[in-house]
Write a protein that holds these residues in place. Structure first.
Motif, PDB file in Angstrom:
ATOM      1  N   ALA A  94       0.833  -1.195   0.000  1.00  0.00           N
ATOM      2  CA  ALA A  94       0.000   0.000   0.000  1.00  0.00           C
ATOM      3  C   ALA A  94       0.872   1.251   0.000  1.00  0.00           C
TER       4      ALA A  94
ATOM      5  N   VAL B 182      -1.345   8.087  -0.890  1.00  0.00           N
ATOM      6  CA  VAL B 182      -1.381   8.895  -2.109  1.00  0.00           C
ATOM      7  C   VAL B 182      -2.079  10.212  -1.783  1.00  0.00           C
TER       8      VAL B 182
ATOM      9  N   GLY C 251      -4.277  13.242  -2.599  1.00  0.00           N
ATOM     10  CA  GLY C 251      -5.379  13.521  -3.522  1.00  0.00           C
ATOM     11  C   GLY C 251      -5.447  14.989  -3.912  1.00  0.00           C
TER      12      GLY C 251
ATOM     13  N   ARG D 276      -4.257   9.545   1.485  1.00  0.00           N
ATOM     14  CA  ARG D 276      -5.085   8.394   1.852  1.00  0.00           C
ATOM     15  C   ARG D 276      -4.354   7.113   1.466  1.00  0.00           C
ATOM     16  N   LYS D 277      -4.522   6.101   2.307  1.00  0.00           N
ATOM     17  CA  LYS D 277      -3.880   4.812   2.050  1.00  0.00           C
ATOM     18  C   LYS D 277      -4.582   4.116   0.893  1.00  0.00           C
ATOM     19  N   ARG D 278      -3.769   3.608  -0.034  1.00  0.00           N
ATOM     20  CA  ARG D 278      -4.334   2.948  -1.219  1.00  0.00           C
ATOM     21  C   ARG D 278      -3.560   1.650  -1.489  1.00  0.00           C
TER      22      ARG D 278
ATOM     23  N   VAL E 180      -1.824  -1.248  -3.632  1.00  0.00           N
ATOM     24  CA  VAL E 180      -1.187  -1.292  -4.942  1.00  0.00           C
ATOM     25  C   VAL E 180      -0.693  -2.703  -5.207  1.00  0.00           C
TER      26      VAL E 180
ATOM     27  N   SER F  67      -1.851  -2.069 -10.792  1.00  0.00           N
ATOM     28  CA  SER F  67      -2.959  -1.261 -10.291  1.00  0.00           C
ATOM     29  C   SER F  67      -2.561  -0.471  -9.057  1.00  0.00           C
ATOM     30  N   GLY F  68      -3.305   0.596  -8.832  1.00  0.00           N
ATOM     31  CA  GLY F  68      -3.172   1.338  -7.595  1.00  0.00           C
ATOM     32  C   GLY F  68      -2.565   2.712  -7.699  1.00  0.00           C
ATOM     33  N   LEU F  69      -1.814   2.999  -8.771  1.00  0.00           N
ATOM     34  CA  LEU F  69      -1.159   4.297  -8.876  1.00  0.00           C
ATOM     35  C   LEU F  69      -0.961   4.646 -10.338  1.00  0.00           C
TER      36      LEU F  69
ATOM     37  N   GLU G 190       0.981  10.888  -9.904  1.00  0.00           N
ATOM     38  CA  GLU G 190       0.366  11.017  -8.586  1.00  0.00           C
ATOM     39  C   GLU G 190       1.454  11.128  -7.523  1.00  0.00           C
TER      40      GLU G 190
END
Length: 93
Positions: A31, A34, A36, A42-44, A46, A61-63, A67
């Motif tokens: 994770a 990122v 916004g 916010r934790k995302r 990946v 995926s994820g980023l 960003e």
């Protein structure tokens, strides 16, 4: 020579057009935080790919490119600046 230890890294290929982030930005192994459009991180989750000690490839995926992520790094204690206590500094006089 007998008794010597060698550590090497072998580059097995090079990929282009990948999104990569500093390894210090990775949280919980999969994770990132990122930032916004509202300037809130916010934790995302990946999906990661190849990595080395400095960088991790975000593979599927994820980023998206461009960003912003938050990078975490520990500093040696001697380089840290002490923080004032909550409420500010008070004169002992």
């Amino acid at each position: 020579m007998p008794g010597l230890l060698v550590s090497i890294r072998v580059r097995t290929g090079a990929r282009t057009d990948v999104v990569r982030v500093p390894a210090a930005a990775l949280v919980d192994g999969n994770a990132l935080f990122v930032v916004g459009a509202d300037d809130v991180a916010r934790k995302r989750p990946v999906t990661i790919g190849a990595s080395d000690p400095d960088f991790v490839e975000i593979i599927t995926s994820g980023l998206d490119a461009g960003e912003q992520v938050v990078r975490f790094r520990a500093e040696p204690a001697e380089r840290r600046r002490p923080r004032p206590p909550r409420g500010g500094l008070r004169c002992p006089c």
